[in-house]
Write a protein that holds these residues in place. Structure first.
Motif, PDB file in Angstrom:
ATOM      1  N   GLY A 122       0.872  -1.500  -0.149  1.00  0.00           N
ATOM      2  CA  GLY A 122      -0.099   0.088   0.363  1.00  0.00           C
ATOM      3  C   GLY A 122       0.984   1.001   0.000  1.00  0.00           C
ATOM      4  O   GLY A 122       0.311   1.742   0.560  1.00  0.00           O
ATOM      5  N   ARG A 123       2.031   1.528  -0.309  1.00  0.00           N
ATOM      6  CA  ARG A 123       3.229   2.421  -0.533  1.00  0.00           C
ATOM      7  C   ARG A 123       3.069   2.612  -1.896  1.00  0.00           C
ATOM      8  O   ARG A 123       3.720   1.683  -2.318  1.00  0.00           O
ATOM      9  CB  ARG A 123       4.281   2.258   0.564  1.00  0.00           C
ATOM     10  N   ALA A 124       3.363   3.906  -2.547  1.00  0.00           N
ATOM     11  CA  ALA A 124       4.116   3.889  -3.420  1.00  0.00           C
ATOM     12  C   ALA A 124       5.230   4.075  -3.755  1.00  0.00           C
ATOM     13  O   ALA A 124       6.847   3.848  -3.168  1.00  0.00           O
ATOM     14  CB  ALA A 124       3.353   5.208  -3.782  1.00  0.00           C
ATOM     15  N   LEU A 125       5.802   2.982  -4.833  1.00  0.00           N
ATOM     16  CA  LEU A 125       6.833   2.416  -5.515  1.00  0.00           C
ATOM     17  C   LEU A 125       7.655   3.747  -6.720  1.00  0.00           C
ATOM     18  O   LEU A 125       9.089   3.618  -6.411  1.00  0.00           O
ATOM     19  CB  LEU A 125       7.127   1.614  -6.117  1.00  0.00           C
ATOM     20  N   VAL A 126       6.831   4.940  -6.597  1.00  0.00           N
ATOM     21  CA  VAL A 126       7.460   6.067  -6.714  1.00  0.00           C
ATOM     22  C   VAL A 126       6.629   7.575  -6.046  1.00  0.00           C
ATOM     23  O   VAL A 126       5.661   7.370  -5.652  1.00  0.00           O
ATOM     24  CB  VAL A 126       7.014   6.358  -8.630  1.00  0.00           C
ATOM     25  N   GLU A 127       7.159   8.296  -6.647  1.00  0.00           N
ATOM     26  CA  GLU A 127       6.890   9.864  -6.391  1.00  0.00           C
ATOM     27  C   GLU A 127       6.119  10.267  -7.701  1.00  0.00           C
ATOM     28  O   GLU A 127       6.404  10.379  -9.087  1.00  0.00           O
ATOM     29  CB  GLU A 127       7.780  11.044  -5.884  1.00  0.00           C
ATOM     30  N   VAL A 128       5.252  11.091  -7.278  1.00  0.00           N
ATOM     31  CA  VAL A 128       4.347  11.825  -8.697  1.00  0.00           C
ATOM     32  C   VAL A 128       4.120  13.125  -8.003  1.00  0.00           C
ATOM     33  O   VAL A 128       3.279  13.270  -7.062  1.00  0.00           O
ATOM     34  CB  VAL A 128       2.629  10.970  -9.097  1.00  0.00           C
ATOM     35  N   ARG A 129       4.749  14.072  -8.426  1.00  0.00           N
ATOM     36  CA  ARG A 129       4.338  15.257  -8.024  1.00  0.00           C
ATOM     37  C   ARG A 129       4.218  16.409  -9.188  1.00  0.00           C
ATOM     38  O   ARG A 129       4.563  16.385 -10.174  1.00  0.00           O
ATOM     39  CB  ARG A 129       5.698  15.961  -7.511  1.00  0.00           C
ATOM     40  N   PRO A 130       3.307  17.003  -8.722  1.00  0.00           N
ATOM     41  CA  PRO A 130       2.330  18.051  -9.614  1.00  0.00           C
ATOM     42  C   PRO A 130       3.758  19.382  -9.362  1.00  0.00           C
ATOM     43  O   PRO A 130       4.263  19.622  -8.770  1.00  0.00           O
ATOM     44  CB  PRO A 130       1.384  18.529  -8.498  1.00  0.00           C
ATOM     45  N   TYR A 131       4.153  19.529 -10.633  1.00  0.00           N
ATOM     46  CA  TYR A 131       4.456  20.777 -11.430  1.00  0.00           C
ATOM     47  C   TYR A 131       4.463  21.635 -12.380  1.00  0.00           C
ATOM     48  O   TYR A 131       3.851  21.247 -12.858  1.00  0.00           O
ATOM     49  CB  TYR A 131       5.784  20.363 -12.058  1.00  0.00           C
ATOM     50  N   SER A 132       4.213  22.791 -11.142  1.00  0.00           N
ATOM     51  CA  SER A 132       3.656  23.838 -12.491  1.00  0.00           C
ATOM     52  C   SER A 132       4.561  24.989 -13.011  1.00  0.00           C
ATOM     53  O   SER A 132       5.377  25.566 -12.369  1.00  0.00           O
ATOM     54  CB  SER A 132       2.547  24.743 -12.039  1.00  0.00           C
ATOM     55  N   ALA A 133       4.356  25.675 -14.483  1.00  0.00           N
ATOM     56  CA  ALA A 133       5.841  26.298 -14.758  1.00  0.00           C
ATOM     57  C   ALA A 133       5.038  27.976 -15.140  1.00  0.00           C
ATOM     58  O   ALA A 133       3.727  27.529 -15.124  1.00  0.00           O
ATOM     59  CB  ALA A 133       6.563  25.912 -15.139  1.00  0.00           C
ATOM     60  N   VAL A 134       6.096  28.531 -15.142  1.00  0.00           N
ATOM     61  CA  VAL A 134       5.304  29.947 -16.535  1.00  0.00           C
ATOM     62  C   VAL A 134       6.583  30.211 -17.708  1.00  0.00           C
ATOM     63  O   VAL A 134       7.472  29.907 -16.464  1.00  0.00           O
ATOM     64  CB  VAL A 134       4.565  31.074 -15.129  1.00  0.00           C
ATOM     65  N   ASP A 135       6.183  30.463 -18.367  1.00  0.00           N
ATOM     66  CA  ASP A 135       6.983  31.251 -19.240  1.00  0.00           C
ATOM     67  C   ASP A 135       6.234  31.793 -20.186  1.00  0.00           C
ATOM     68  O   ASP A 135       5.470  32.160 -19.768  1.00  0.00           O
ATOM     69  CB  ASP A 135       7.150  30.322 -19.949  1.00  0.00           C
ATOM     70  N   THR A 136       7.055  31.969 -21.528  1.00  0.00           N
ATOM     71  CA  THR A 136       6.722  33.245 -22.933  1.00  0.00           C
ATOM     72  C   THR A 136       5.193  32.399 -23.095  1.00  0.00           C
ATOM     73  O   THR A 136       4.365  33.613 -23.433  1.00  0.00           O
ATOM     74  CB  THR A 136       7.089  33.541 -23.212  1.00  0.00           C
ATOM     75  N   GLY A 138       2.937  30.866 -20.988  1.00  0.00           N
ATOM     76  CA  GLY A 138       1.494  30.600 -20.176  1.00  0.00           C
ATOM     77  C   GLY A 138       1.992  29.209 -19.235  1.00  0.00           C
ATOM     78  O   GLY A 138       2.934  30.026 -18.788  1.00  0.00           O
ATOM     79  N   VAL A 139       0.810  29.706 -18.645  1.00  0.00           N
ATOM     80  CA  VAL A 139       0.413  28.862 -17.195  1.00  0.00           C
ATOM     81  C   VAL A 139       0.498  27.526 -17.354  1.00  0.00           C
ATOM     82  O   VAL A 139       0.050  27.111 -18.637  1.00  0.00           O
ATOM     83  CB  VAL A 139      -0.147  29.041 -16.397  1.00  0.00           C
ATOM     84  N   VAL A 140       1.782  25.913 -17.009  1.00  0.00           N
ATOM     85  CA  VAL A 140       1.377  24.824 -17.417  1.00  0.00           C
ATOM     86  C   VAL A 140       1.362  23.986 -16.243  1.00  0.00           C
ATOM     87  O   VAL A 140       1.780  24.739 -14.837  1.00  0.00           O
ATOM     88  CB  VAL A 140       1.797  24.269 -18.562  1.00  0.00           C
ATOM     89  N   ASN A 141       0.551  22.956 -15.804  1.00  0.00           N
ATOM     90  CA  ASN A 141       0.455  22.172 -14.813  1.00  0.00           C
ATOM     91  C   ASN A 141       0.695  21.010 -15.178  1.00  0.00           C
ATOM     92  O   ASN A 141      -0.011  20.635 -15.977  1.00  0.00           O
ATOM     93  CB  ASN A 141      -0.801  22.095 -13.828  1.00  0.00           C
ATOM     94  N   TRP A 142       1.592  20.456 -14.253  1.00  0.00           N
ATOM     95  CA  TRP A 142       1.908  18.542 -15.125  1.00  0.00           C
ATOM     96  C   TRP A 142       2.156  17.971 -14.126  1.00  0.00           C
ATOM     97  O   TRP A 142       2.241  18.745 -13.007  1.00  0.00           O
ATOM     98  CB  TRP A 142       4.381  18.273 -16.269  1.00  0.00           C
ATOM     99  N   TRP A 143       2.423  17.055 -13.698  1.00  0.00           N
ATOM    100  CA  TRP A 143       2.535  15.173 -13.764  1.00  0.00           C
ATOM    101  C   TRP A 143       4.447  14.823 -13.811  1.00  0.00           C
ATOM    102  O   TRP A 143       4.763  14.899 -14.071  1.00  0.00           O
ATOM    103  CB  TRP A 143       1.710  14.488 -13.474  1.00  0.00           C
ATOM    104  N   VAL A 144       5.240  15.187 -12.712  1.00  0.00           N
ATOM    105  CA  VAL A 144       6.917  14.437 -12.541  1.00  0.00           C
ATOM    106  C   VAL A 144       6.627  13.081 -12.076  1.00  0.00           C
ATOM    107  O   VAL A 144       6.228  13.265 -10.603  1.00  0.00           O
ATOM    108  CB  VAL A 144       7.438  15.332 -12.602  1.00  0.00           C
ATOM    109  N   ALA A 145       6.589  12.253 -12.863  1.00  0.00           N
ATOM    110  CA  ALA A 145       6.927  10.892 -12.077  1.00  0.00           C
ATOM    111  C   ALA A 145       8.746  10.360 -11.540  1.00  0.00           C
ATOM    112  O   ALA A 145       9.325  10.919 -12.684  1.00  0.00           O
ATOM    113  CB  ALA A 145       7.332   9.440 -12.734  1.00  0.00           C
ATOM    114  N   SER A 146       9.022  10.437 -10.145  1.00  0.00           N
ATOM    115  CA  SER A 146      10.143  10.346 -10.452  1.00  0.00           C
ATOM    116  C   SER A 146      10.505   8.888  -9.222  1.00  0.00           C
ATOM    117  O   SER A 146       9.246   8.531  -8.018  1.00  0.00           O
ATOM    118  CB  SER A 146      11.306  11.225  -9.901  1.00  0.00           C
ATOM    119  N   ASP A 147      11.512   8.866  -8.811  1.00  0.00           N
ATOM    120  CA  ASP A 147      12.009   8.217  -7.066  1.00  0.00           C
ATOM    121  C   ASP A 147      11.854   8.818  -5.946  1.00  0.00           C
ATOM    122  O   ASP A 147      11.992  10.367  -6.310  1.00  0.00           O
ATOM    123  CB  ASP A 147      13.492   7.449  -7.521  1.00  0.00           C
TER     124      ASP A 147
END
Length: 532
Positions: A122-136, A138-147
């Motif tokens: 029942g524990r996650a094997l990976v991290e799934v983290r929300p990631y928000s970025a701003v550039d010329t 516009g604004v975007v929301n992603w999810w980054v999967a990592s350890d």
């Protein structure tokens, strides 16, 4: 025999399809539709803003210091799906299957396990983290999967550890210009952060990595974030793109200088298997074969200071051997003891552990063998000249601070600097004096006076974006810059100021014109051939 650690870090198998023998393309397949997991994340509003709202600014700041206690207390008892997702993916908490079914109604606990992101306990094997970025764009929301990092693991990192969003990835993203590009290479993609950014401005992106696990996690990042048009390839350095050229290359290569001896842990995300700073040297020298004319490369790197020799001179040698344009910024320099401590801590080895002293000895022995005293860290922007016969731009500098990146990021500022260089590099003094100059809108002037004094004792130009430069002015340069409103040619302004100050116009021009060229390249004034 497989250890528990090995099982935690075993990624699902990655089918590969050979492409004409030149490289290997990675195809990710899964028995569970990623679109269902993505829909669950979207419905839960599992975003940076949502989580900050759930756990508050104190907990958010504590997480940045690897302290999960305030966030865990804030989320305790909350049934909001985003709260359960954060407990699972970010804090590493045990979440029962019923709660997971409520948080992930489409995917469910069984689907998370089939997808390879949830363990049997029942524990996650990976991290799934929300990631928000701003550039010329516009604004975007992603999810980054990592350890998971040390906050969850509470143990040294495993050799195949894959980093998520961190300071280095954010720095590199700000170093890349946002102008459109046809083809971009993300070399050493890791969890896929740079590929996400690159696809914002590129028609197509190729992302490579030597690590199977990194490619699996990058594919998951791209799928969860709904980003298409990125081709993943397996291989070391430029081998996966042999014979190909790109408009832009982005890389945070595994540049950390690591002893090449038994007993020293090798972490794939930071150790490229070369001696000393050899991987950055190799990278720079390979660029002419993989950049289109006018194409640029943007990377982070280390360089050694050997026996008192300047580290930036080593980088200059690599650049000159490759015959590239370059803008290299050294942001930090560490002595070898501090460098070893930094990267041992990064790998989870604390000074209090029994392993620290023998590992520190190994690092210092390695540096001593090459007579290395310090290590520099910084940013490299390199360009294959658009015109082989044109004068080269080669800047090697130490900059202690830079303005925050974002809509007016460092990458766009440096790109503008290359354009300004191209505009004026071939102009003689007379032609340059006929240009019209305008002070950039982010530049202000500071004046400091002794109490009661009529004239300032210090005058400075201060840049609000880009490198955030502060340039000292004397009376002549200050007067010329102050008159730069685009109305009159530079030469006319110099003559007028010389008359006003009662100084020789030729002498003032010899002093001021080279400094105006410099101000143009660093973005503090803009130039035009004639009044618009």
């Amino acid at each position: 025999m497989d250890t528990k650690e090995d099982k935690e870090h075993s990624a699902p198998s990655i089918p590969r399809t050979a492409n004409s023998g030149a490289h290997v393309i990675v195809r990710l397949t899964s028995p569970v539709s990623t679109s269902e997991l993505r829909a669950d994340l979207l419905d839960a509003d599992y975003t940076v803003d949502r989580l900050r709202g759930l756990w508050g600014p104190v907990a958010d700041a504590a997480l940045g210091r690897d302290n999960p206690v305030p966030a865990r207390r804030a989320l305790a008892g909350l049934e909001h799906p985003a709260a359960l997702m954060a407990r699972l993916f970010l804090l590493g908490d045990l979440v029962d299957d019923d709660a997971l079914g409520r948080a992930f109604p489409r995917t469910g606990a069984a689907g998370l396990r089939e997808r390879g992101v949830l363990g049997a306990d029942g524990r996650a094997l990976v991290e799934v983290r929300p990631y928000s970025a701003v550039d010329t764009t516009g604004v975007v929301n992603w999810w980054v999967a990592s350890d998971h990092g040390e906050l969850v693991r509470r143990a040294p990192l495993s050799p195949d550890h894959v980093l998520g969003v961190g300071g280095a990835s954010l720095t590199l993203a700000g170093l890349v210009p946002t102008s459109p590009a046809r083809r971009v290479l993300d070399l050493g993609t890791g969890s896929g952060v740079q590929a996400l950014h690159a696809r914002r401005s590129a028609d197509r992106v190729v992302a490579t990595d030597l690590s199977d696990r990194a490619l699996w996690l990058a594919a998951l990042t791209l799928e969860l974030s709904g980003v298409e048009g990125v081709e993943l390839r397996h291989g070391d350095m430029f081998a996966p793109v042999a014979g190909e050229r790109f408009d832009r290359i982005v890389s945070n290569p595994p540049f950390v200088i690591t002893p090449r001896e038994r007993g020293v842990d090798v972490l794939e995300y930071r150790d490229g298997g070369r001696v000393g700073d050899g991987i950055v040297d190799e990278f720079v020298r390979a660029l002419p074969d993989h950049l289109e004319p006018g194409g640029t490369a943007h990377l982070l790197g280390n360089w050694e200071y050997r026996a008192g020799a300047d580290g930036l001179d080593r980088v200059r040698g690599w650049v000159e051997a490759a015959d590239l344009d370059a803008w290299v910024i050294e942001r930090e320099r560490q002595d070898v003891a501090e460098y070893a401590e930094t990267w041992l801590r990064d790998g989870g080895v604390r000074t209090s552990s029994a392993a620290f002293e023998p590992l520190a000895e190994a690092w210092l022995d390695d540096f001593a063998a090459r007579r290395v005293t310090h290590v520099g860290f910084g940013y490299l922007t390199l360009r294959r000249p658009p015109d082989e016969s044109a004068p080269r731009l080669r800047r090697f500098e130490r900059v202690a601070t830079a303005a925050p990146s974002g809509a007016s990021g460092l990458g766009d500022a440096i790109a503008a600097g290359f354009a300004a260089h191209d505009q004026i590099a071939s102009l003689d003094e007379g032609a340059f004096a006929r240009m019209h100059a305008t002070v950039a809108p982010d530049v202000t002037e500071e004046r400091h006076f002794w109490p009661g004094a009529e004239h300032p004792t210090v005058m400075r130009l201060v840049q609000g974006t880009g490198l955030g430069r502060v340039v000292d002015l004397n009376t002549g340069l200050g007067a010329v810059v102050g008159a730069c409103d685009g109305e009159l040619p530079i030469g006319v302004l110099v003559d007028a100021v010389a008359q006003l100050l009662d100084v020789d116009a030729s002498a003032l021009a010899a002093e001021v014109l080279p400094r105006l060229r410099e101000l143009a390249v660093v973005g503090m004034i803009t130039l035009a051939d004639h009044r618009e």
